[in-house]
Design an enzyme around this catalytic site. Structure first.
Site, short mmCIF file in Angstrom:
data_model
loop_
_atom_site.label_atom_id
_atom_site.label_comp_id
_atom_site.label_asym_id
_atom_site.label_seq_id
_atom_site.Cartn_x
_atom_site.Cartn_y
_atom_site.Cartn_z
N HIS A 206 0.81 -1.21 0.00
CA HIS A 206 0.00 0.00 0.00
C HIS A 206 0.85 1.26 0.00
O HIS A 206 0.31 2.37 -0.13
CB HIS A 206 -0.94 0.01 1.21
CG HIS A 206 -0.23 0.15 2.53
ND1 HIS A 206 0.08 -0.92 3.33
CD2 HIS A 206 0.24 1.24 3.18
CE1 HIS A 206 0.70 -0.50 4.42
NE2 HIS A 206 0.80 0.82 4.35
N ASP A 236 -0.34 -7.47 0.70
CA ASP A 236 0.22 -6.15 1.02
C ASP A 236 1.74 -6.20 0.96
O ASP A 236 2.42 -6.16 1.98
CB ASP A 236 -0.26 -5.67 2.39
CG ASP A 236 -0.03 -4.17 2.58
OD1 ASP A 236 0.48 -3.52 1.66
OD2 ASP A 236 -0.38 -3.66 3.66
N GLY A 317 3.86 5.76 9.24
CA GLY A 317 5.25 5.84 8.83
C GLY A 317 5.99 4.53 9.04
O GLY A 317 7.07 4.33 8.48
N SER A 319 4.82 1.63 8.11
CA SER A 319 4.42 0.67 7.08
C SER A 319 5.63 0.11 6.34
O SER A 319 6.53 0.85 5.95
CB SER A 319 3.50 1.34 6.06
OG SER A 319 2.18 1.31 6.52
N SER A 334 1.91 -4.05 7.84
CA SER A 334 0.80 -3.69 6.96
C SER A 334 0.00 -2.54 7.55
O SER A 334 -0.06 -1.46 6.97
CB SER A 334 -0.10 -4.90 6.74
OG SER A 334 -1.26 -4.56 5.99
#
Length: 454
Positions: A206, A236, A317, A319, A334
């Site tokens: 993402h 993801d 941040g 991720s 995720s």
């Protein structure tokens, strides 16, 4: 008498040389027959200790007689079973058996029914092996009417679906180990991987679509790379190819803050109850435990399935940042709910599934692309690279091959070196004895010829 002694010495020397040739040949043959595979054949370190025994038992007994597995507070495997015969098989294997009512097949069927229901953003569900339930959670954005409809679906499945409301909002953590920036937002680099030709950063899907260009967050960092593949929603994960094609030194190390890092030695799958660590550019190094597997999350952007659920906190941040345990890579961040002030739930994309789909493998010590013997200084180009050590994992310096290491390898009886040394020594001895004999014969002939001519 003197000539007789010389003949005896020469014969003994020749016999010893021939015996050495035979011995050396045998040593070489044995070493070749039992030589371990080449180091480049991928050191594979899977999370066998916490999850291997339980996973093997579930696979062997089947999903109709088991209902998942986890590790207890002392790290011992526990397997949920539905009948006594399965329980006896688990105990014979050295694990703990827990009798439950519903099998893993029933739990998965319930999750499938929930997935087929109308999608409600802000909800998530996962298989809770320890309570033998499917736990459905709804965040504060879920309306009362949507929650009532989902509750009716759960009641139709049976009494082993538990409904819970949770504070916060289930969101992707766009904005890790090292920060990377693009027009899509800010993320964290995950793990360094390679396809054998080029090196990549494996991060969250993402974070940005294919074609996204990524930069470092420090002045002068320049372009880090470009997203070349990925999957979101559904999965993801995404792949960022380094601008220069190579990850550089310290590619097998993930940053954990303060200029320190943890060396990654392989990839694996976690077990429920296992202690894990997560590193992110926003909240740094955090730890917690795996609470469920095969989780489904309905983000506002779409639904992602097959995730690892944990009680580790995360913030925007983080991720794409790496999750690991004892030096074993497990997944990339995720999303989730909550923050690191109040705590929350965080979901991770499993790493083995992502690598298999993308056709890449981890860069680890001893494999091409990894730096054998060096670590990147703090503040180097973005990626999962940092020096030092941390109690979170299993960091270890990698020494270069020096003279003492080479000597140790040559003298190791498991290698062909000792056998070759014996063969070489025996050949030298055999040639030397032959040369000595010929020299003595020539001298004797000269003496005899001189005496005859005179």
């Amino acid at each position: 008498m003197r000539h007789a002694r010389r003949r005896i010495v020469r014969r003994v020397a020749r016999l010893a040389a021939v015996g050495g040739l035979l011995l050396g040949g045998t040593m070489v043959t044995r070493a070749v027959a039992s030589e371990p595979p080449d180091a480049s054949a991928a050191p594979r370190t899977f999370a066998q200790t916490p999850s291997g025994a339980g996973g093997d038992l579930v696979s062997r007994l089947g999903t109709g007689r088991t209902a998942g597995h986890w590790v207890d507070s002392e790290g011992r495997p526990v397997v949920a079973v539905t009948d006594e015969r399965a329980a006896e098989a688990v105990r014979r294997a050295g694990a703990t058996a827990k009798r439950v009512r519903h099998s893993l097949s029933e739990l998965r069927s319930a999750a499938s029914t929930l997935r087929s229901a109308p999608r409600v953003a802000g909800t998530a569900w996962a298989l809770d092996y320890r309570s033998n339930e499917v736990v459905v959670r709804g965040d504060r954005t879920v309306s009362g009417s949507d929650w009532s409809r989902l509750t009716a679906v759960a009641e139709g499945i049976g009494g082993f679906v538990r409904m819970e409301r949770t504070e916060g909002t289930f969101t992707t953590r766009l904005n890790g180990a090292e920060p990377i920036l693009s027009t899509a937002g800010r993320c964290s680099a995950g793990f360094n991987v390679t396809d054998g030709t080029s090196d990549f950063i494996l991060t969250a899907g993402h974070c940005g679509p294919t074609g996204s260009v990524w930069f470092g967050d420090r002045p002068g960092d320049g372009q880090v790379g470009r997203t070349v593949a990925g999957s979101f929603p559904g999965d993801d994960f995404s792949l960022v190819e380094y601008a220069n094609g190579k990850a550089g030194d310290g590619a097998d190390v993930v940053a954990v803050g303060d200029g320190k890092g943890v060396r990654i030695t392989g990839a694996g799958e976690p077990a429920v109850g296992q202690r894990v660590f997560r590193s992110g550019s926003t909240s740094g190094l955090r730890d917690g435990r795996v609470t469920a597997l095969d989780a489904t999350v309905n983000y506002p952007e779409g639904t992602v399935t097959g995730l690892i659920e944990t009680d580790v906190c995360a913030e925007p941040g983080d991720s794409g940042g790496p999750m690991f345990s004892e030096g074993v890579a497990l997944g990339v961040t995720s999303g989730g709910s909550g923050d690191c002030a109040k705590g929350g739930t965080t979901f991770f994309q499993p790493l083995p599934e992502a690598m298999a789909s993308l056709g890449v493998r981890l860069i680890v010590p001893g494999r091409e692309g990894a730096a054998a013997g060096t670590s990147a200084p703090a503040g180097q180009a973005p990626g999962t690279r940092a020096p030092g050590a941390s109690g979170a994992g299993a960091p270890a310096p990698v020494a270069g091959v020096d003279g003492s290491t080479l000597l140790a390898r040559l003298t190791d009886r498991r290698n062909i070196g000792p056998g070759l040394l014996v063969v070489a020594g025996s050949l030298v001895a055999l040639v030397a004895t032959r040369w000595i004999r010929e020299e003595q014969d020539r001298k004797a002939y000269r003496r005899r010829y001189s005496a005859t001519w005179g």
